[in-house]
Design an enzyme around this catalytic site. Structure first.
Site, PDB file in Angstrom:
ATOM      1  N   ASP A 100      19.139  -2.984  51.173  1.00 21.99           N
ATOM      2  CA  ASP A 100      20.537  -3.208  50.839  1.00 21.99           C
ATOM      3  C   ASP A 100      20.575  -3.686  49.392  1.00 21.99           C
ATOM      4  O   ASP A 100      19.876  -4.638  49.048  1.00 21.99           O
ATOM      5  CB  ASP A 100      21.092  -4.294  51.778  1.00 21.99           C
ATOM      6  N   ASP A 199      25.851  -2.226  48.430  1.00 19.59           N
ATOM      7  CA  ASP A 199      26.885  -3.133  48.908  1.00 19.59           C
ATOM      8  C   ASP A 199      28.053  -3.275  47.926  1.00 19.59           C
ATOM      9  O   ASP A 199      27.834  -3.468  46.726  1.00 19.59           O
ATOM     10  CB  ASP A 199      26.224  -4.509  49.096  1.00 19.59           C
ATOM     11  N   GLU A 256      28.536   1.751  49.908  1.00 14.46           N
ATOM     12  CA  GLU A 256      29.633   1.159  50.668  1.00 14.46           C
ATOM     13  C   GLU A 256      30.860   1.304  49.769  1.00 14.46           C
ATOM     14  O   GLU A 256      31.048   0.532  48.838  1.00 14.46           O
ATOM     15  CB  GLU A 256      29.370  -0.314  50.983  1.00 14.46           C
ATOM     16  N   HIS A 331      27.214  -4.035  60.823  1.00 16.04           N
ATOM     17  CA  HIS A 331      27.130  -5.493  60.986  1.00 16.04           C
ATOM     18  C   HIS A 331      28.430  -6.203  60.620  1.00 16.04           C
ATOM     19  O   HIS A 331      28.508  -7.420  60.724  1.00 16.04           O
ATOM     20  CB  HIS A 331      25.994  -6.025  60.115  1.00 16.04           C
ATOM     21  N   ASP A 332      29.414  -5.466  60.130  1.00 17.75           N
ATOM     22  CA  ASP A 332      30.681  -6.087  59.718  1.00 17.75           C
ATOM     23  C   ASP A 332      31.792  -5.919  60.744  1.00 17.75           C
ATOM     24  O   ASP A 332      32.940  -6.319  60.491  1.00 17.75           O
ATOM     25  CB  ASP A 332      31.158  -5.489  58.391  1.00 17.75           C
TER      26      ASP A 332
HETATM   27  C1  GLC Z   1      29.621  -5.988  52.315  1.00 16.24           C
HETATM   28  C2  GLC Z   1      28.713  -6.384  53.463  1.00 16.24           C
HETATM   29  C3  GLC Z   1      29.225  -7.623  54.105  1.00 16.24           C
HETATM   30  C4  GLC Z   1      29.265  -8.715  53.075  1.00 16.24           C
HETATM   31  C5  GLC Z   1      30.027  -8.294  51.812  1.00 16.24           C
HETATM   32  C6  GLC Z   1      29.744  -9.215  50.669  1.00 16.24           C
HETATM   33  O1  GLC Z   1      30.884  -5.637  52.753  1.00 16.24           O
HETATM   34  O2  GLC Z   1      28.594  -5.310  54.369  1.00 16.24           O
HETATM   35  O3  GLC Z   1      28.456  -8.009  55.212  1.00 16.24           O
HETATM   36  O4  GLC Z   1      29.858  -9.859  53.625  1.00 16.24           O
HETATM   37  O5  GLC Z   1      29.671  -7.014  51.377  1.00 16.24           O
HETATM   38  O6  GLC Z   1      28.452  -9.006  50.178  1.00 16.24           O
END
Ligand code: GLC
Length: 564
Positions: A100, A199, A256, A331-332
């Site tokens: 990540d 991310d 993402e 995971h979110d």
């Molecule tokens: C992304 C991750 C999430 C995190 C956020 C801040 O959305 O998937 O889990 O809290 O970024 O890094």
């Protein structure tokens, strides 16, 4: 240029939340050695790519998405030697590891930030967004986790954090910082990594001048999306990032990339896009957060058709320009069944229907750990059982808006990210075999671990796990693999309510598959726009077809068909 840059397109990807996958050293937290021990499980499932949520050194304010050393492994997860071993062992099994990449922000415990705090004139102070601003924050942006996006440091300066205050945003306008980040990316790619999931990357460009906006809530603040998400000019940073790093390696990059409009998909994942592929979130949360979880709608209350049409639109737009990803969980989010299906109707058969719905769409499928077991939400009883920072914020918001603790916990139970972060249940022994008996895992074990676990499902040909294995075999196999990888997506039966139905057609081989998934709690009979040649896979026993084009489905049943 690297040869065969599309090597990843015929793979099945799997996301691991390392803290909760397998605890090899018995300290209550999952670790890298645990992942290495379980690689054969992943190989058996048919996985070719594994995305690890962050394992870098971190104070764990946001589950590791707050990094204090980009080139080290957090002792919670093991050592660099463990990481090297994992890469070696995964490679042996034909599995590529994605890390990540969290470069919109770092941790406030990163040496850069500590130096920046200590010395306003240091070079490191220019790596962040520090603004002098007396008693009030420099603008009225709201952070993604609630509250102001600014934090004072006591000397008149404030710093920007789009996420938690322990996640200061990095200032990408600074070329010295950018070069440091690129060097770090190359450090990992030189180790033979398969690539990265990247991310929050759409936030790295902020509107110059950091202006305030018209408040959109009672708190007088405004969501920062308009000022700091896919903001014009971001393309220069992303192009440079790609040229300085990814372009030089045979790696895959999965961004993402929330909120990228379909018209801009080409810039992101087209032939010369910034990334190989991306996650599109346009149909991930049909219940719409609004002001907080307590204002979200339950399954059955939100607009099914609008959700479905966004899924279709995403498929249609992406196939014009590149190759996307498909996913229902990560995971979110809470577990998919909780997002999409009223609770009274939950069952393993419904899990299979959900799986079929997304798995045969066009794009690289991602399975999130435990999804393949048909895991449900964790049924938390109290906020004290929660670790996740965003859940705690939503809980507070609900209380502030007048909900009682009992009412607020109902929302936590439905929407908390921790629902999907509980330890992976390997078997029916204590702690589901995740940690040894007598050890308290960092987050509580799922109450169903004695029945919903990998071992029990491996031995049951009707389990959700067996169904996933069959889907992987179909998706990667000789017979249908090509159609499912490359075939054109087209929606069908669009006028039918509570139905997701589409075809995948391989023009070259002249063959078509169709997925028909009923989201109705009633049995139904459907006239198809073609004749069925073969039922390839069904989520539940299928009634005999009364005519070649007439399909009778049980409530929440789905099928994969070969059609004429
Ligand atoms: C992304 C991750 C999430 C995190 C956020 C801040 O959305 O998937 O889990 O809290 O970024 O890094």
């Amino acid at each position: 240029m690297v040869q065969n840059k599309n090597w990843w397109q015929d793979k099945i990807a799997y996301q691991i939340y390392p803290r909760s996958f397998m605890d090899a050293n018995g300290d209550g937290t999952g670790d890298l050695k645990g992942i290495t021990q379980k690689l054969d499980y992943l190989k058996d499932l048919g996985v070719g790519i594994v995305w690890l949520s962050p394992v870098y050194r971190s104070p764990m304010d946001d589950g590791g998405y707050d990094i204090s050393d980009y080139e080290d492994i957090d002792p919670l997860f093991g050592s660099m030697a463990d990481m090297d071993e994992l890469l070696r062992e995964a490679n042996k099994r034909g599995i590529k590891i994605l890390m990540d990449l969290v470069i919109n922000h770092c941790s406030d415990e990163h040496p850069w930030f500590k130096k920046a705090l200590a010395d306003p004139n240091s070079e490191e102070a220019t790596y962040f967004y520090f603004v002098k601003s007396g008693k009030k924050p420099p603008n009225n942006w709201r952070s993604m986790f609630g509250g102001s996006a600014w934090e004072p440091v006591g000397d008149g300066r404030w710093y920007l954090h789009l996420f938690s205050k322990k996640q200061p945003d990095l200032n990408w306008e600074n070329p010295v910082l950018r070069e440091k980040l690129y060097k770090m990316v190359r450090f990992w790619l030189d180790k033979g990594l398969g690539g990265f999931r990247i991310d929050a990357i759409v936030h790295i460009k902020k509107q110059p001048g950091l202006p305030s906006g018209t408040p959109d809530g009672k708190d007088g603040m405004v969501g920062c999306f308009a000022f700091a998400r896919n903001y014009p000019g971001i393309g220069d940073f992303l192009t440079e990032l790609r040229e300085q790093t990814f372009d030089r390696y045979p790696c895959v990059t999965v961004a993402e990339a929330a909120g990228v409009p379909n018209e801009q998909l080409g810039e992101y994942v087209g032939e010369n896009g910034y990334f190989s592929t991306m996650f599109d979130f346009s149909y991930s949360e049909p219940y719409n957060y609004g002001h907080g979880w307590h204002t979200c709608k339950a399954p059955g209350e939100w607009d099914f058709r609008a959700w479905r049409d966004k899924m279709y639109a995403s498929q249609l737009a992406t196939q014009e320009i590149g190759y996307g990803t498909v996913f229902f969980e990560n995971h979110d989010y809470p577990r998919a069944i909780q997002k999409f299906i009223p609770e009274k109707d939950h069952s393993p058969a419904v899990q299979k229907m959900l799986a079929q719905t997304y798995f045969y769409l066009r794009g690289m499928p991602f399975i999130y750990q435990g999804q393949e077991l048909g895991m449900t939400n964790a049924r938390f009883d109290s906020i004290d059982e929660i670790n996740d920072i965003s859940t705690k914020n939503h809980y507070k918001l609900a209380l502030a808006d007048g909900l009682s603790p009992e009412e607020a916990i109902v929302k936590v139970r439905r929407y908390s990210r921790d629902n999907a972060r509980v330890p992976f249940p390997w078997d029916d022994s204590a702690n589901g075999g995740f940690s040894p008996a007598g050890v308290k895992p960092w987050l509580r074990v799922h109450p169903d671990y004695q029945t919903v676990n990998a071992k029990a499902e491996q031995n049951d040909k009707n389990s959700v796990l067996s169904f996933y294995k069959e889907m992987v075999a179909i998706r990667t196999g000789k017979e249908y693999g090509k159609i499912l990888r490359q075939g054109t997506f087209a929606p069908i039966l669009k006028r039918c309510g509570k139905l997701i139905a589409y075809t995948r057609t391989c023009e070259e081989c002249g063959r078509t598959l169709a997925v028909v998934a009923s989201y109705s709690d009633k049995p139904r009979t459907l006239r198809l726009p073609f004749a069925v040649k073969r039922v390839v896979q069904s989520s539940a026993p299928l009634a005999p077809l009364s005519a070649p084009d007439t399909l009778s489905l049980a409530p929440y049943q789905s099928v994969l068909l070969e059609v004429q």
